[in-house]
Design an enzyme around this catalytic site. Structure first.
Site, PDB file in Angstrom:
ATOM      1  N   CYS A 102      82.202  -8.700  -4.378  1.00 37.19           N
ATOM      2  CA  CYS A 102      82.363  -7.279  -4.715  1.00 37.19           C
ATOM      3  C   CYS A 102      81.190  -6.775  -5.550  1.00 37.19           C
ATOM      4  CB  CYS A 102      83.671  -7.049  -5.463  1.00 37.19           C
ATOM      5  SG  CYS A 102      85.117  -7.137  -4.399  1.00 37.19           S
ATOM      6  N   GLY A 103      80.081  -7.513  -5.547  1.00 36.98           N
ATOM      7  CA  GLY A 103      78.882  -6.991  -6.188  1.00 36.98           C
ATOM      8  C   GLY A 103      78.676  -7.425  -7.629  1.00 36.98           C
TER       9      GLY A 103
END
EC number: 4.1.1.32
Length: 608
Positions: free
Chosen positions: A275-276
């Site tokens: 998710c970064g």
């Protein structure tokens, strides 16, 4: 010493630590290795091991001009991710494992594991790796010793943790407690039997015994299943230690943000896998005058300082990042660190000139590659060239933007904590919590669509409290209660503010509502300005969101109206979300903290 006359290295063990020697002897008798090697962590040892791994076909040496002292490994296609269905928390009492974990009675599990480990290292070397999570000169260093029959694990642990002679000497001198972490590939070699490039077993078990602070991992050579200092110790076992000792072990990055006025802020952020998290930890801000440095991209240990402030430290020494999506366009800081070499890549693709490649690394796709399965690959091929969960393992001190505070055993005082997931709708780009309890409610209901980092279905929304669902080492309700109760130790003036972010929200047309990457610094800026009382916000039933004008859009092709759309709280979507949260909270039964039930009741009232 029984049959240990054939294990000559045990007599020459470089330690007098009685518990450690007894454990090494017990494991050697059980697993029957051909030899024992005490890992010293030296350059010479690493060169010898990687040379042997290249000769065995486990590692492929990369082009020294483009990737100095770097290697690629290719796993068995059945050994590519964490195996959550085979991961167990064997607490003495089943209730203490909670509904989020698999449980088996410790005595029954030990019996099963002893059967699997019996003779499992035959024909192999047993490596003893002393390591410390965090700093050796911390006030309370947390030691571990991993025993493994995988030289790939030794080479990777050397990057990911502080290992070797200095650590062993400190364990010995202070007669320190250590977490025994036992790992075997489960692939014994009979006399004359040829080895394979990636030994593993179809039967995989990743088991934690929280009360005795021990880990047993069998059958997998992959990352988090085999590098036991990482998720197994630094999150699952450490979360239990943290519960008992009054601190937190969390699945979070730590970054340092400096404003144009040279004021510094430290932020930790929890995101589920893919998710970064690494991209945010290594952010290149697109707004003038703001600077980001990193202290860590995956695991954060937090304790209260003498003045009731919450302090954070990264217990790891390396980056173990998901490769696909990490590229010169999206994360140049990670790419620069990787380009310095000294890295191990797993399940990436190989270029024809002896380099590595993965999806998202460069704008242009090479015309020909060898994919992670060893097959010839072109852009017309059906499958991706690199496995979706392929990894780079790189020393953290190769990051140009590493904050000097990374080296401080005291850690840094947190100003803000971010929770973020991957949701196409419902969750605004950024929401400020009303207070600590409301922030914990946000973290406890964090949700994301599943990714390739865990085996199983992709694209299903699942709740992931604090992004810790696969890593909480005890009952999830007790874990959330630990978060709630910690505020009692805090100086209320110095408690970090909590924000919920969602970089992945979509517009009605299906595109991303926010550009993300370096522009996420604009959201961090708004959060900091909220701490300073400088930025405007709109109160919504779920918390405070930015006004269209309060996010800095200079140089960005975006309007205040589009910001308002990205932070809109849609009552119909939230009616569905409320039902989903109620269903999620029902799983906790009696262990759901009363504070979180009352947050849910308040949200219901505000949503009408």
């Amino acid at each position: 010493m029984g049959d240990l006359a054939r294990l000559p290295l045990l007599e020459k063990a470089p330690t007098t630590h009685a518990r450690l020697l007894a454990w090494v002897e017990e494991v050697a008798e059980l697993t029957q290795p051909d030899r024992i090697h005490w890992v010293d962590g030296s350059e010479a040892e690493n060169k010898k091991l990687t040379d042997e791994l290249v000769e065995a076909g486990t590692l492929k040496r990369l082009n020294p001009e483009t990737f100095p002292n770097s290697f690629a490994a290719f796993s068995d296609p059945a050994d590519v991710a964490r195996v959550e269905e085979q991961t167990f928390i064997c607490s003495e009492n089943e209730r203490d494992a909670g509904f989020t974990n698999n449980w088996m009675a410790p005595a029954e599990m030990k019996q099963k594991l002893r059967g699997l480990f019996a003779g499992s290292m035959r024909g192999r070397t047993m490596y003893v790796i002393p390591f410390v999570m965090g700093h050796l000169d911390a006030e309370d260093p947390k030691f571990g010793v991993e025993i493994t029959d995988s030289a790939y694990v030794v080479a990777s642990m050397r990057i990911m943790a502080r290992i070797g002679t200095d650590v062993l000497d400190r364990i010995t001198q202070t007669d320190a407690f250590f977490v025994p972490a036992l790992h075997s590939l489960g692939a014994p070699l009979e006399a004359g039997q040829a080895d394979v490039a990636w030994p593993c077993n179809t039967d995989k078990w990743i088991v934690h015994f929280p009360e005795e602070r021990s880990i047993w991992s069998f059958g997998s050579g992959y990352g988090g299943n085999a590098l036991l200092g990482k998720k197994c110790y630094a999150l699952r076992i450490a979360s239990v230690m943290a519960r008992d000792e009054g601190w937190l072990a969390e699945h979070m990055l730590i970054l340092k943000l400096t404003s144009p006025e040279q004021k510094t802020y430290y932020i930790s952020a929890a995101f589920p896998s893919a998710c970064g998290k690494t991209n945010l930890a290594l952010l290149d801000p697109t707004i003038k005058g703001w600077k980001v440095e990193t202290l860590g991209d995956d695991i954060t240990w937090m304790r209260f300082g003498k003045e009731g402030e919450l302090r954070a430290v990264n217990p790891e020494a390396g980056l173990f990042g998901v490769a696909p999506g990490t590229g010169w366009g999206t994360n140049p800081n990670a790419m620069r660190a990787i380009a310095k070499g000294n890295s191990i890549f797993t399940n990436v693709a190989l270029t024809d000139d002896g380099g590595v490649w993965w999806e998202g690394m460069t704008e242009e796709t090479p015309a020909h590659l060898t994919d992670w399965r060893g097959e010839s690959w072109t852009p017309d091929s059906d499958a991706p060239a690199a496995h979706p969960n392929s990894r780079f393992c790189t020393p953290i001190d190769q990051i140009d933007m590493l904050a000097e505070e990374y080296f401080s055993p005291e850690g840094v005082e947190l100003s803000a904590i971010l929770f973020g997931g991957r949701r196409k709708t419902t969750i605004p780009l950024v929401t400020e919590a009303r207070n600590w309890s409301n922030g914990i409610f946000m973290g406890s209901t964090l949700s994301s669509e599943t990714t390739a980092a865990a085996a199983g279905a992709v694209g299903v929304v699942r709740r992931d409290p604090m992004a810790m669902l696969p890593f909480i080492g005890y009952d999830a309700g007790d874990y959330l209660n630990h978060w709630v109760n910690l505020s009692a130790k805090a100086n209320p003036e110095r408690l970090p503010k909590i924000f919920l972010v969602n970089w992945f929200r979509r517009t009605a047309e299906g595109g991303f509502a926010w550009p993300g990457f370096g522009d996420n610094a604009r959201v961090l800026k708004w959060a900091i300005e909220r701490l300073e009382g400088k930025a405007d916000a709109v109160e919504t039933p779920i918390g405070f969101v930015p006004t269209g004008e309060s996010i800095d859009l200079e140089g960005l092709d975006m309007t205040p109206a589009e910001v308002e759309s990205a932070v809109r709280v849609d009552p119909a979507e939230w009616a569905t979300e409320l039902a989903s949260i109620e269903e999620w909270f029902a799983n906790f039964g009696e262990s759901l903290p009363a504070a979180l039930q009352s947050e849910l009741d308040g949200l219901k009232t505000r949503l009408g």
